[in-house]
Enzyme design. Structure first.
Site, mmCIF file in Angstrom:
data_model
loop_
_atom_site.group_PDB
_atom_site.id
_atom_site.type_symbol
_atom_site.label_atom_id
_atom_site.label_comp_id
_atom_site.label_asym_id
_atom_site.label_seq_id
_atom_site.Cartn_x
_atom_site.Cartn_y
_atom_site.Cartn_z
ATOM 1 N N GLY A 1 0.811 -1.213 0.000
ATOM 2 C CA GLY A 1 0.000 0.000 0.000
ATOM 3 C C GLY A 1 0.843 1.262 0.000
ATOM 4 O O GLY A 1 0.642 2.153 -0.822
ATOM 5 N N LYS B 1 5.047 -9.525 -6.379
ATOM 6 C CA LYS B 1 4.894 -8.067 -6.353
ATOM 7 C C LYS B 1 6.110 -7.368 -6.961
ATOM 8 O O LYS B 1 5.977 -6.318 -7.575
ATOM 9 C CB LYS B 1 4.683 -7.584 -4.917
ATOM 10 N N ASP C 1 4.048 -3.332 7.184
ATOM 11 C CA ASP C 1 2.754 -3.365 7.861
ATOM 12 C C ASP C 1 2.823 -4.189 9.138
ATOM 13 O O ASP C 1 1.813 -4.595 9.664
ATOM 14 C CB ASP C 1 1.705 -3.971 6.928
ATOM 15 N N CYS D 1 -3.884 -4.313 9.121
ATOM 16 C CA CYS D 1 -4.850 -3.882 8.107
ATOM 17 C C CYS D 1 -5.643 -5.069 7.581
ATOM 18 O O CYS D 1 -6.807 -4.928 7.211
ATOM 19 C CB CYS D 1 -4.138 -3.173 6.959
ATOM 20 N N CYS E 1 -13.068 -18.286 12.481
ATOM 21 C CA CYS E 1 -12.988 -16.852 12.196
ATOM 22 C C CYS E 1 -12.711 -16.719 10.705
ATOM 23 O O CYS E 1 -13.201 -17.526 9.919
ATOM 24 C CB CYS E 1 -11.932 -16.172 13.062
#
Ligand SMILES: [Zn+2]
Length: 388
Positions: free
Chosen positions: A48, A93, A137, A195, A346
């Site tokens: 990000g 990436k 992150d 995030c 979850c």
């Protein structure tokens, strides 16, 4: 030619044309642009924050951009990671970032470091660059980046984001504070959601990453007032920007007393257990999605508990599951029957593993974690359940 230009690379005619809007700013000019061309900047992460960083630093003409990343582009990245496109899903990436950056500016030399940044390789990688930009992150990599920058004397342009809020600063300069002056210890594991767990507004990394790119360019050019000694706090929801003063802490074990002289084990420092599975679900009894499906088909007598948040159940649910968000589990204990089998799920299996441990500690013996959570349930059992 002035003496200050000695040693700086010359600009080709097409570069002069490309950077003309920089060249006519008095603070940049030919000398500044040649400084940018000579510069070597390292981006930790091509996600990000790394996206606007990579695009703007390349467009600005930073000569060499190093990028550290080991991840693969995922569909959930595209909402904010504008370096990557739909066609890149499934690609590394780094490959995607290189292609996009070279399209933006073929004059940029892109250096790829396809690895996880670790205590074993950080000094070697960071040493080769003038400015390090932290686009990570997670806490272990953030402390690792900070400490390596202090040890090497490299400025660390920091940024972090969560939901609608972001922060930025410049750490580890000769006179300024470091990240540890601000946050001596990491938060207990699980206290601050990532995030991936808590979400982030897609444009927020665009805001913060662009601020980091601005600070990086100012550091390289030696102009303006950088965020050294200041923490910028951005709240996109109220659209308020404020800065708070940061002081170098003389007792900081990194940049104050220098009692930390080498890189440490940052996973351990941040309380991440080495035996935990990547999803954090290690060490608790598990049931696979296929076995849970069989259990449901047989109409076995058991309780299925969903420890996610209500808005997550709005996105995807397993029929028959009772919603007990993890934060309310303690108060809901009295409503659960420890004589019955309990399966907890979850999203990915990490929060439900915590729930299983909590239940075990409360005396529940017949508790299982759904391995891989509802994501793997969607893969293995019911593809009509959307993944998020
Ligand atoms: Zn410090």
């Amino acid at each position: 030619m002035t003496a200050t230009l000695t040693g700086l690379p010359a600009l080709e005619h097409d570069e002069i044309l490309r950077y003309s809007r920089h060249l006519i700013i008095p603070n940049v000019g030919m000398e500044g642009q040649r400084r940018l061309k000579a510069a070597r900047v390292l981006l930790i992460g091509a996600g990000g924050l790394g996206s606007p960083l990579g695009l703007y630093l390349a467009a600005a003409g930073v000569g060499t951009l190093g990028i550290v990343d080991f991840d693969v582009v995922d569909a959930t990245n595209l909402q904010r990671q504008i370096l990557h496109g739909t066609k890149d899903v499934g690609r590394p990436k780094l490959a995607s970032a290189r292609d996009r950056i070279q399209d933006v500016n073929p004059h940029v030399n892109v250096e790829l470091h396809e690895t996880r940044l670790t205590s074993a390789n950080a000094l070697e990688i960071l040493r080769e660059y003038d400015v390090v930009i932290d686009g990570t992150d997670n806490f272990p990599t953030r402390y690792l980046t900070n400490d390596a920058c202090v040890l090497l004397g490299k400025p660390n342009v920091y940024g972090s984001i969560f939901r609608f809020e972001g922060q930025a600063s410049v750490f580890a300069t000769a006179d300024g504070p470091c990240y540890r002056c601000l946050f001596r210890e990491p938060p207990p594991p699980g206290l601050v959601p990532s995030c991936a767990e808590g979400g982030v507004l897609g444009v927020l990394p665009g805001l913060i990453g662009t601020i980091q790119a601005t600070e990086g360019i100012k550091l390289l050019l030696g102009i303006g007032e950088t965020l050294v000694g200041r923490l910028l706090l951005v709240d996109a929801l109220s659209m308020k920007f404020r800065t708070v003063k940061l002081r170098k802490d003389p007792d900081c074990p990194m940049c104050g007393t220098h009692e930390i002289r080498e890189l440490i084990d940052y996973e351990q420092f941040c309380g991440i257990l080495p035996d935990a599975a990547p999803d954090g679900g290690g060490g608790v009894p598990e049931i696979t999605p296929s076995d849970l499906a069989a259990k449901l088909r047989r109409r076995d007598d058991f309780d299925l508990i969903d420890v996610r948040e209500p808005y997550e159940q709005d996105i995807a649910r397993i029929d028959g599951a009772r919603l007990v968000p993890l934060g309310t589990l303690t108060e809901a204990l009295g409503t659960l029957d420890s004589a019955r089998d309990i399966v907890v799920h979850c999203r990915s299996g990490a929060r439900s593993a915590k729930a299983v441990r909590q239940l075990q500690a409360a005396g529940f013996r017949r508790v299982w974690n759904l391995a891989g959570g509802i994501l793997r349930w969607s893969d293995d059992v019911d593809p009509s359940v959307p993944k998020y």
